[in-house]
Scaffold this active site. Structure first.
Site, short mmCIF file in Angstrom:
data_model
loop_
_atom_site.label_atom_id
_atom_site.label_comp_id
_atom_site.label_asym_id
_atom_site.label_seq_id
_atom_site.Cartn_x
_atom_site.Cartn_y
_atom_site.Cartn_z
N SER A 54 0.85 -1.19 0.00
CA SER A 54 0.00 0.00 0.00
C SER A 54 0.88 1.24 0.00
O SER A 54 2.08 1.17 0.22
CB SER A 54 -0.87 0.00 1.25
N ALA B 281 1.52 4.95 1.88
CA ALA B 281 1.40 5.38 3.26
C ALA B 281 0.00 5.90 3.52
O ALA B 281 -0.57 6.61 2.68
CB ALA B 281 2.41 6.48 3.55
N THR C 117 5.85 1.13 1.40
CA THR C 117 6.79 0.50 0.46
C THR C 117 6.52 0.98 -0.97
O THR C 117 7.46 1.24 -1.73
CB THR C 117 6.69 -1.03 0.56
N ASP D 49 -7.87 1.32 15.15
CA ASP D 49 -6.64 0.57 14.93
C ASP D 49 -6.65 -0.66 15.83
O ASP D 49 -5.79 -0.81 16.69
CB ASP D 49 -5.47 1.50 15.27
N SER E 181 -7.51 -7.16 7.73
CA SER E 181 -6.99 -6.35 6.63
C SER E 181 -5.78 -7.03 5.98
O SER E 181 -5.73 -7.24 4.77
CB SER E 181 -6.61 -4.97 7.17
#
Lengths: 495, 495
Positions: free
Chosen positions: B198, B200, B207, B260, B268
């Protein structure tokens, strides 16, 4: 700076701003990522959702188009100069995140959240997150803090009297339109009872909807004050006087998400009462298998919460747990309920007895607040005021003061009888089901739509005998309601 | 029926439809109350938010104007006939309400919710309510059901190989860019490692952002397949290939609400891996006081949850709890991280040792999946492939295959040194703080923005000595970041 251009685009309920993609002095891509902006003029500011436009006919370079809602809420003239920037993230969202994580919030944190909610600085998503987090767990202290914070935002009525009474029902029981009987009785006695009510949110009618069948309920604050000073009472819609506006915003999210916790209920009801300037409140909590409160133990928990919070707020509260096992009265829906209410006030022989008894009991409890009526003499006084016609007279004065409806509303002419499928005895009526059928028929928007109950719990019925009649103002509404009733009429009948 | 008119109005991210208030064949007031409509054409349908228009220049009677997003997503030509109606309420919302009430949902209920989420049939408010309700409590079975449901919606890659490896880090540690070292090592060995990453979301770089400094990462599925079949590997952005699209929708709400939870994290990550066709996964969980996982006991709980769900999904998982007490490497932000990665791959003498060691350890664990490397010989093999230059060669081939960036990105030229306020020893670096400063400097949007660490934990520093340098591409970005660093630089220094 950008010049305001008014656009005839209705983006209810949101504020929307239309910015030309080119030549606006800002980087459109930057704003694209932001989506929500703050528009600041000389004397006013609003938050708005941003749309980027490549249609020169709509907005030109150097302009910002405002949809109707945004234009009205900003309140600046066309051509006025404004600047825009990314809408700031409310700092109180940090507390919402802590609440999601399971923390308990203190009074100042909750107050900050409520101020931002009332100031429309939260998105529906953020409000939903806060409410669901609160639905997970909310302490009594948090509930108290929320009630206090909600009452503190918005208008606050002060009647300059030591005793300002009110009566409220937590809702959920179709036809339970006692306020329109209690208020004239109490007014006839002479206590101050400035009753503001909501319109129906999920029910077939609210007190404001039913009262509107008879009189104007959309009163400005000055009108409301004038009527109360003359008549001791009013039966108005509360929406106009801006009492606990945070409550209205929270409800706009609670409704679609159907969040219905005791804590939110307490904060919602008591904040409105506090803002309305009530000092003494009789609260009706119906308990029944299809009511909002299902069991006695739940009812006791809710009562304790109400009592605790009211006590801390300095509000005298008398809570009555009542029979919520079936609808009250016969009519469900504005016109049909107004008919029942007036029948009780007129002492008609065929007025629904359960509605009359329930209203008299509640009126008695309210009158018990009067130090002059010592030792529980309230009920006898209420009975006297109803029987003598004094309550009816008070109601007629209220209707005249608020403004009588010029034309009479009639029950919907499209009628469908729903009949017993077998011989037997009615042992239960599903309040939810009856409410849904009445809403599908068109209530409360169509004033004449609703349900007229023929049989109540305990009635012995023969197969084919009418249980109730659905009234609608259109064949479509009648069809929807009939389909639902055919699936399940809401009556349990056993031999 | 209404005719589509295309409007150059960008209402990202929403679909918006503009209907003339008059003469549209529908009652505008009716639609006003609805707000959200379903637009149905011959072969396609979308949901859209409704705006009512009185500007004849924009839309005329008999037309419906579609903003850019709505027009593109509906995919029908201008002038095509469509009908509109109230958007149906997804039936799965009933399950969301039960979850809010504290119920546990079964697999079919969760699958229905996820399908509706991925189909954009939920509003952000409804998604937020679901996520917060899940944050309150979610059983292991629910987490498994959610992971499975998320992987089942959208694309699913199949590499027709028994061993497809992957490496993933749960994130939270700035500079921890090991994938770009692990992937070329593993590819050089010959295992299949099609790594999609993904961008950021809340960190200074993902990455995909860092790899994009060197090569194109926005690959179509056919390009991705072609590269993997030639090079055994890829380092691509996952956004284009529609893996677990429900995850992207959920994240779009989790991000602003900063939800989170471990359960969402497991669903996920594992749903993406399953959809990407991975069979064997090494998962890096950094543990540290400012990492996502704060304590060993939390880490063990998270590891168990990952292992349980992965096992039920038939995914072989090897979980490594690693030192997350400070950033890894020196550079933080796309360009600075890419510089470190290439230094390690080139075996530069001054390459950051901690990044090199961490990547080698992880690469070794991935290579241990190869049955040919029995008895934990993966690490030695990884070291050999790095030292020999084979990994660098593999990386250069990958860059060439994906498309080398035509111009070199440089570190931001606006530089601010942040210095030690006293003599002493660095005993802690706050990962959160460092990440926030790097983001304020402009990372990851400004590729050259970020932080270059000079001192790490354990370093003896003198007052005034540089701890790190902030790089920015604009004076504004540098100012924002410097302000935050001045308030708290994120370093704890004791004598």
């Amino acid at each position: 700076m950008l010049k305001i251009r008014r656009l005839a685009i209705d983006t209810h309920p949101e504020n929307t701003a239309f910015l030309p993609r080119q030549g606006n002095g800002y980087s459109a891509e930057q704003f694209q990522a932001l989506r929500k902006i703050r528009i600041t003029g000389e004397s006013a500011e609003i938050l708005a959702t941003l749309a980027l436009v490549d249609e020169p006919a709509l907005v030109e370079a150097g302009e910002i188009g405002l949809g109707e809602q945004a234009f009205r809420r900003l309140g600046l003239p066309e051509g006025a100069a404004v600047s825009i920037e990314q809408a700031p993230v409310p700092a109180s969202l940090e507390s919402v995140r802590r609440k999601i994580d399971g923390d308990t919030l203190d009074e100042s944190e909750i107050a900050a959240i409520i101020r931002d909610v009332a100031g429309h600085r939260y998105s529906p998503m953020e409000i939903g997150a806060f409410l669901v987090a609160c639905a997970g767990f909310m302490s009594t202290e948090e509930t108290l803090a929320m009630t206090r914070a909600m009452a503190a935002v918005g208008n606050r009525l002060d009647w300059h009297a030591p005793l300002v009474v009110d009566k409220h029902c937590i809702g959920g029981i179709p036809g339970n339109r006692t306020s329109m009987i209690v208020v004239p009785i109490v007014a006839a006695h002479g206590l101050i009872i400035p009753k503001t009510s909501s319109r129906a949110i999920t029910s077939p009618s609210g007190t404001a909807d039913t009262m509107e069948v008879l009189a104007n309920v959309d009163l400005r604050e000055d009108e409301l004050r004038a009527i109360v000073s003359r008549e001791k009472a009013v039966l108005a819609w509360g929406g106009r006087v801006n009492l606990s506006p945070a409550d209205d915003v929270l409800i706009s999210v609670e409704r679609p998400l159907r969040i219905d916790t005791f804590e939110q209920m307490v904060a919602s009801i008591l904040s409105k009462k506090l803002a309305a300037g009530s000092t003494h409140l009789v609260l009706d909590i119906p308990v029944g298998p299809t009511a909002k409160v299902r069991s006695q133990s739940e009812a006791v928990r809710l009562r304790k919460l109400f009592e605790h919070v009211a006590d801390k707020l300095g509000l005298v509260i008398d809570i009555v747990l009542t029979d919520g096992s079936q609808p009250i009265g016969r009519g469900i829906g504005p016109v049909l309920e107004a008919r029942d209410v007036m029948a009780v006030l007129r002492n008609d022989a065929d007025a629904p007895e359960d509605l009359r008894d329930h209203a008299l009991m509640l009126a008695g409890r309210v009158l018990d607040f009067d130090p002059a009526l010592k030792g529980g003499r309230g009920f006898a006084r209420a009975l006297e005021l109803l029987a003598s016609g004094a309550a009816l007279e008070a109601m007629e004065r209220l209707i005249a003061a608020q403004g009588r409806q010029p034309a009479e509303f009639k029950p919907g002419a499209h009628i469908q009888e729903i009949c017993a499928p077998r011989d037997g005895r009615v042992i239960a009526i599903d309040c939810h089901r009856i409410a849904r059928i009445a809403r599908l028929a068109g209530a409360p928007m169509d004033k004449g739509a609703g349900i007229d109950l023929v049989c109540k719990v305990g009635a012995e019925v023969r197969k084919g005998q009418a249980l109730y009649r659905i009234h609608a103002q259109s064949a479509t509404g009648l069809g929807f309601a009939h389909d639902l009733a055919r699936e399940d009429a809401g009556y349990e009948i056993v031999r």
